[in-house]
Design an enzyme around this catalytic site. Structure first.
Site, mmCIF file in Angstrom:
data_model
loop_
_atom_site.group_PDB
_atom_site.id
_atom_site.type_symbol
_atom_site.label_atom_id
_atom_site.label_comp_id
_atom_site.label_asym_id
_atom_site.label_seq_id
_atom_site.Cartn_x
_atom_site.Cartn_y
_atom_site.Cartn_z
ATOM 1 C CD GLU A 86 -3.110 5.727 6.330
ATOM 2 O OE1 GLU A 86 -3.257 5.598 5.103
ATOM 3 O OE2 GLU A 86 -2.090 5.365 6.936
ATOM 4 C CG ASN A 96 -1.755 1.200 1.383
ATOM 5 O OD1 ASN A 96 -1.858 2.007 0.452
ATOM 6 N ND2 ASN A 96 -2.387 1.349 2.527
ATOM 7 C CG HIS A 145 -5.681 1.642 5.023
ATOM 8 N ND1 HIS A 145 -5.178 2.736 5.689
ATOM 9 C CD2 HIS A 145 -4.698 0.711 5.016
ATOM 10 C CE1 HIS A 145 -3.931 2.474 6.049
ATOM 11 N NE2 HIS A 145 -3.621 1.253 5.654
ATOM 12 C CB SER A 148 5.538 -1.623 11.701
ATOM 13 O OG SER A 148 5.035 -0.315 11.944
ATOM 14 C CE LYS A 163 -0.094 3.347 4.539
ATOM 15 N NZ LYS A 163 0.122 3.369 5.946
ATOM 16 C CD GLU A 209 -3.257 -2.730 7.406
ATOM 17 O OE1 GLU A 209 -2.102 -2.789 6.984
ATOM 18 O OE2 GLU A 209 -4.054 -1.855 7.078
ATOM 19 N N GLY A 243 2.550 2.277 10.581
ATOM 20 C CA GLY A 243 3.428 3.424 10.376
ATOM 21 C C GLY A 243 4.133 3.892 11.639
HETATM 22 P P1 PGA Z 1 3.020 0.276 7.506
HETATM 23 O O1 PGA Z 1 1.549 0.475 6.895
HETATM 24 O O2 PGA Z 1 3.568 -1.009 6.949
HETATM 25 O O3 PGA Z 1 3.799 1.486 7.056
HETATM 26 O O4 PGA Z 1 2.860 0.217 8.977
HETATM 27 C C1 PGA Z 1 0.653 -0.603 6.765
HETATM 28 C C2 PGA Z 1 -0.639 -0.137 6.176
HETATM 29 O O5 PGA Z 1 -1.033 1.015 6.414
HETATM 30 O O6 PGA Z 1 -1.320 -0.880 5.460
#
Ligand code: PGA
Length: 249
Positions: free
Chosen positions: A95, A9, A93, A211, A11, A165, A171
Site C-alpha cells: 500500500e 498487519n 508494504h 490472503s 492496517k 507479498e 486483500g
Molecule cells: P491480506 O493482507 O492478508 O488481507 O491479504 C496482507 C498484507 O497486506 O500484508
C-alpha cells in the site's frame, strides 16, 4: 533452523477498545508458543501502538509499526517507535509502494533508519498482477530486494525479515499456491546468497503474505523456504490469527 514468524498487519482497523481486546485474546491463546517456538508480532494502527504495547507488556508478542520515517528526530512526524514499545516495523508494504507511491530509494532509507534506530524491519516486496503475467516477477523482486537493502552490510542484514507479498494476492482472497510462493521464496533466498553469503541467506526469515487464512496457512508453511506469514485481514480475528500461528509452529 529459522524460527517461524507470524506478523499481523491490522492496517487502519480497530479502535482504542477493540485493539486492546484483540491482543489480549491473541496473547491468551498463544501463551505457550509465542516467543518460544515462534515469533509473533502485531502491527496495529499508529495511534494504538502504545495501548497495544502496554497490553502486551507481560507477553512475548512483539509490537511492530506499519511504517517508519527515515529521520531520527526533528521537525518530522515524530515516529518515535522504539519509545512506544515497537520492536518491528514494516517497510515498503504494497500500500505504501502502490497507493502512496514510495520508491525503492525511500524504502531503503527507511530500512536503514529502522536498523540504525534499533528496530527490526520487515521489508515487503512483491509483483503486480500484470508483472506476473508478463513473467517479470523475478526481475521486480530482484530490484525491490537489491534496492531495498542497498548499502547495508551483512552484519546489518541479520535484523531484516523479508515479506514476499504478491500484490495481486493482498486483500483479494486470491492466494499464491504454495508452489508459486515457494518458487519466489527460493529465488529471494538465492539472491540474498549472491548479495551476501549462503549462510546468512539461510538465516534470514522470508514470510509470505497475501490472503493467508487458517485454511491455507499450513500448506504455505509446509514449504521449505516459507518461514511464516504476514497476515492482513485474518489477523483481525483472534481465532483466525491463532489458527495461523498454530499452523506455523
Ligand atoms: P491480506 O493482507 O492478508 O488481507 O491479504 C496482507 C498484507 O497486506 O500484508
Amino acid at each position: 533452523m529459522r524460527k517461524p514468524f507470524v506478523a499481523g498487519n491490522w492496517k487502519m482497523n480497530t479502535d482504542s477498545h477493540t485493539s486492546v481486546k484483540l491482543v489480549e485474546r491473541i496473547a491468551c491463546g498463544s501463551e505457550e508458543t509465542a516467543g518460544q517456538s515462534i515469533t509473533v508480532a502485531v502491527c496495529p494502527p499508529f495511534v494504538y501502538l502504545q495501548a497495544v504495547a502496554k497490553a502486551l507488556s507481560s507477553s512475548s508478542i512483539a509490537v511492530g509499526s506499519q511504517d517508519v520515517y527515515f529521520e531520527r528526530e526533528g521537525a518530522f512526524t515524530g515516529e518515535m517507535l522504539k519509545d512506544v514499545g515497537c520492536s518491528y516495523c514494516l517497510c515498503g508494504h504494497s500500500e505504501r509502494r502502490h497507493v502512496i507511491g514510495e520508491s525503492d530509494e525511500l524504502i531503503n532509507k527507511k530500512v536503514a533508519a529502522a536498523i540504525a534506530g534499533g528496530l527490526l524491519p520487515i521489508l515487503c516486496v512483491g509483483e503486480l498482477l500484470e508483472e506476473r503475467e508478463a513473467s517479470q516477477t523475478n526481475e521486480v523482486v530482484t530490484r525491490q530486494v537489491k534496492e531495498g537493502l542497498a548499502g547495508l552490510i551483512a552484519e546489518k542484514i541479520q535484523a531484516v525479515t523479508i515479506a514476499y507479498e504478491p500484490v495481486w494476492a493482498i486483500g483479494t482472497g486470491l492466494t499464491a499456491t504454495p508452489e508459486q510462493a515457494q518458487e519466489v521464496h527460493d529465488f529471494i533466498r538465492k539472491l540474498l546468497g549472491q548479495m551476501y553469503n549462503k549462510k546468512l541467506a539461510g538465516e534470514i526469515r522470508i514470510l509470505y503474505g497475501g490472503s493467508v487464512k487458517p485454511d491455507n496457512a499450513a500448506d504455505l508453511m509446509s514449504q521449505k523456504d516459507i518461514d511464516g506469514s504476514l497476515v492482513g485481514g485474518a489477523s483481525l480475528k483472534a481465532d483466525d490469527f491463532l489458527a495461523i500461528i498454530q499452523a506455523a509452529v
